[in-house]
Design a protein around this motif. Sequence first.
Motif, PDB file in Angstrom:
ATOM      1  N   VAL A 179       0.819  -1.214   0.000  1.00 23.85           N
ATOM      2  CA  VAL A 179       0.000   0.000   0.000  1.00 23.85           C
ATOM      3  C   VAL A 179       0.855   1.267   0.000  1.00 23.85           C
ATOM      4  O   VAL A 179       0.557   2.225  -0.709  1.00 23.85           O
ATOM      5  CB  VAL A 179      -0.946   0.005   1.225  1.00 23.85           C
ATOM      6  CG1 VAL A 179      -1.738   1.313   1.279  1.00 23.85           C
ATOM      7  CG2 VAL A 179      -1.892  -1.183   1.157  1.00 23.85           C
ATOM      8  N   ILE A 180       1.922   1.283   0.792  1.00 26.15           N
ATOM      9  CA  ILE A 180       2.767   2.484   0.895  1.00 26.15           C
ATOM     10  C   ILE A 180       3.830   2.445  -0.207  1.00 26.15           C
ATOM     11  O   ILE A 180       4.683   1.562  -0.227  1.00 26.15           O
ATOM     12  CB  ILE A 180       3.427   2.561   2.286  1.00 26.15           C
ATOM     13  CG1 ILE A 180       2.358   2.569   3.370  1.00 26.15           C
ATOM     14  CG2 ILE A 180       4.312   3.795   2.386  1.00 26.15           C
ATOM     15  CD1 ILE A 180       2.913   2.522   4.764  1.00 26.15           C
ATOM     16  N   LYS A 181       3.753   3.392  -1.108  1.00 28.06           N
ATOM     17  CA  LYS A 181       4.673   3.433  -2.248  1.00 28.06           C
ATOM     18  C   LYS A 181       5.605   4.640  -2.116  1.00 28.06           C
ATOM     19  O   LYS A 181       5.194   5.783  -2.321  1.00 28.06           O
ATOM     20  CB  LYS A 181       3.897   3.519  -3.556  1.00 28.06           C
ATOM     21  CG  LYS A 181       2.909   2.382  -3.776  1.00 28.06           C
ATOM     22  CD  LYS A 181       3.607   1.057  -3.985  1.00 28.06           C
ATOM     23  CE  LYS A 181       2.624  -0.054  -4.316  1.00 28.06           C
ATOM     24  NZ  LYS A 181       3.283  -1.366  -4.481  1.00 28.06           N
ATOM     25  N   LEU A 190       9.197   1.169   4.309  1.00 27.46           N
ATOM     26  CA  LEU A 190       9.359   0.744   5.698  1.00 27.46           C
ATOM     27  C   LEU A 190       9.957   1.859   6.547  1.00 27.46           C
ATOM     28  O   LEU A 190       9.514   2.103   7.684  1.00 27.46           O
ATOM     29  CB  LEU A 190      10.250  -0.496   5.762  1.00 27.46           C
ATOM     30  CG  LEU A 190      10.588  -1.033   7.162  1.00 27.46           C
ATOM     31  CD1 LEU A 190       9.325  -1.467   7.887  1.00 27.46           C
ATOM     32  CD2 LEU A 190      11.576  -2.186   7.069  1.00 27.46           C
ATOM     33  N   LEU A 191      10.949   2.573   5.991  1.00 26.46           N
ATOM     34  CA  LEU A 191      11.604   3.648   6.725  1.00 26.46           C
ATOM     35  C   LEU A 191      10.614   4.761   7.073  1.00 26.46           C
ATOM     36  O   LEU A 191      10.577   5.250   8.214  1.00 26.46           O
ATOM     37  CB  LEU A 191      12.764   4.204   5.897  1.00 26.46           C
ATOM     38  CG  LEU A 191      13.632   5.276   6.568  1.00 26.46           C
ATOM     39  CD1 LEU A 191      14.317   4.714   7.801  1.00 26.46           C
ATOM     40  CD2 LEU A 191      14.669   5.800   5.574  1.00 26.46           C
ATOM     41  N   VAL A 192       9.794   5.161   6.096  1.00 26.37           N
ATOM     42  CA  VAL A 192       8.792   6.200   6.340  1.00 26.37           C
ATOM     43  C   VAL A 192       7.778   5.740   7.384  1.00 26.37           C
ATOM     44  O   VAL A 192       7.386   6.497   8.281  1.00 26.37           O
ATOM     45  CB  VAL A 192       8.082   6.573   5.022  1.00 26.37           C
ATOM     46  CG1 VAL A 192       6.888   7.478   5.296  1.00 26.37           C
ATOM     47  CG2 VAL A 192       9.053   7.258   4.072  1.00 26.37           C
ATOM     48  N   THR A 193       7.362   4.489   7.299  1.00 22.29           N
ATOM     49  CA  THR A 193       6.393   3.944   8.261  1.00 22.29           C
ATOM     50  C   THR A 193       6.952   3.972   9.673  1.00 22.29           C
ATOM     51  O   THR A 193       6.256   4.349  10.626  1.00 22.29           O
ATOM     52  CB  THR A 193       6.016   2.499   7.881  1.00 22.29           C
ATOM     53  OG1 THR A 193       5.501   2.474   6.554  1.00 22.29           O
ATOM     54  CG2 THR A 193       4.967   1.942   8.839  1.00 22.29           C
ATOM     55  N   ILE A 194       8.203   3.579   9.837  1.00 22.59           N
ATOM     56  CA  ILE A 194       8.831   3.559  11.162  1.00 22.59           C
ATOM     57  C   ILE A 194       8.933   4.970  11.737  1.00 22.59           C
ATOM     58  O   ILE A 194       8.632   5.198  12.914  1.00 22.59           O
ATOM     59  CB  ILE A 194      10.229   2.901  11.082  1.00 22.59           C
ATOM     60  CG1 ILE A 194      10.096   1.407  10.773  1.00 22.59           C
ATOM     61  CG2 ILE A 194      10.984   3.091  12.395  1.00 22.59           C
ATOM     62  CD1 ILE A 194      11.420   0.715  10.528  1.00 22.59           C
ATOM     63  N   VAL A 195       9.328   5.931  10.891  1.00 20.59           N
ATOM     64  CA  VAL A 195       9.465   7.315  11.360  1.00 20.59           C
ATOM     65  C   VAL A 195       8.111   7.858  11.816  1.00 20.59           C
ATOM     66  O   VAL A 195       7.990   8.448  12.905  1.00 20.59           O
ATOM     67  CB  VAL A 195      10.066   8.203  10.256  1.00 20.59           C
ATOM     68  CG1 VAL A 195      10.001   9.676  10.657  1.00 20.59           C
ATOM     69  CG2 VAL A 195      11.501   7.802   9.972  1.00 20.59           C
ATOM     70  N   VAL A 196       7.078   7.657  10.992  1.00 20.17           N
ATOM     71  CA  VAL A 196       5.741   8.159  11.342  1.00 20.17           C
ATOM     72  C   VAL A 196       5.218   7.465  12.602  1.00 20.17           C
ATOM     73  O   VAL A 196       4.638   8.106  13.489  1.00 20.17           O
ATOM     74  CB  VAL A 196       4.766   7.942  10.167  1.00 20.17           C
ATOM     75  CG1 VAL A 196       3.337   8.302  10.576  1.00 20.17           C
ATOM     76  CG2 VAL A 196       5.189   8.782   8.970  1.00 20.17           C
ATOM     77  N   SER A 231       1.950  17.605   7.388  1.00 21.96           N
ATOM     78  CA  SER A 231       3.402  17.727   7.249  1.00 21.96           C
ATOM     79  C   SER A 231       3.939  16.741   6.216  1.00 21.96           C
ATOM     80  O   SER A 231       4.813  17.087   5.405  1.00 21.96           O
ATOM     81  CB  SER A 231       4.084  17.492   8.597  1.00 21.96           C
ATOM     82  OG  SER A 231       3.653  18.428   9.559  1.00 21.96           O
ATOM     83  N   MET A 232       3.415  15.517   6.229  1.00 18.95           N
ATOM     84  CA  MET A 232       3.844  14.510   5.254  1.00 18.95           C
ATOM     85  C   MET A 232       3.510  14.959   3.830  1.00 18.95           C
ATOM     86  O   MET A 232       4.296  14.767   2.897  1.00 18.95           O
ATOM     87  CB  MET A 232       3.187  13.179   5.561  1.00 18.95           C
ATOM     88  CG  MET A 232       3.704  12.475   6.816  1.00 18.95           C
ATOM     89  SD  MET A 232       5.406  11.897   6.631  1.00 18.95           S
ATOM     90  CE  MET A 232       5.188  10.660   5.354  1.00 18.95           C
TER      91      MET A 232
END
Length: 274
Positions: free
Chosen positions: A196-198, A236-242, A260-261
């Motif tokens: 889902v997250i691209k 994955l990196l963006v998901t972890i940060v959020v 902000s995103m």
Amino acid sequence: MEQKLTKKDLWIMFMRLNTMRITLNYETLQGVGFMRAISPALEKIYPDKQDLSEAMKRHAVFYNSHVNGDAAILGLAAAMEESTGPDEKEGINPLKTGLMGPLAGLGDSLVKFTWVPIVGSIGASLALSGSVLGPVLMFILYNIVNMIGRYYAVVYGYKKGIEFLNNNRENNMIQRISTMANVVGLMVVGSLIATVIKVKTPLEIAVNSTVTGEIGGNVIKLQEMLDIIMPSFLSLLVTIVVYRVLKKTNGSHAALIIISMMVITIILKFFGIL
């Protein structure tokens, strides 16, 4: 263990279940509605206001399933709240998370994609022939499964949950099921992140040519290199940060994080980084 909940309590939960989607939101989906539906049981199980507050917070988290699956999970969650000790409460939400996906699929396939087309066809055929019984018959047949099924799912989930919890304490089944539910939940979240997250980058790295020594002889595409090392790494990196930001702020600034995103994404896209 003496049961605290009565058929009247289960009936009130069932009635509130039918309005669960009124509070649907993008942060917790059906979470607030689930908490409201189970609150009559919580009020009876936890006479202490502090315990009641903690229990309501426990259920006001992300949750989403098919409404008929909600009924069974609602009854089971009420049984676990009533029959588990303070050190076992943490296993309730993982169990809900593990069940909501499979029961959503089962509810969609049996009710939405099987029963609704059947009764809809019957009602439509009668309506096309000029009979006013078409929509009435469809409404009755649909709710025989839908409404009656919901009520008995609440009762069945509660009774079977009580029997299970009372008969299997010596086998530490709650902890084992919670662990399995956690694993299933992590698998679902992992697959959602990948599909889902691209997040991709068009950045390229120019390296020296091995023949002429000129810069730019070879080009390494950063996204291709990341995909070889770990596919969907940026997602994955963006998901972890959020996730870390949401956890640190207790979810109180979710709307600000979303805005902000969006702004950061536009800026990075403008400069060709994403």
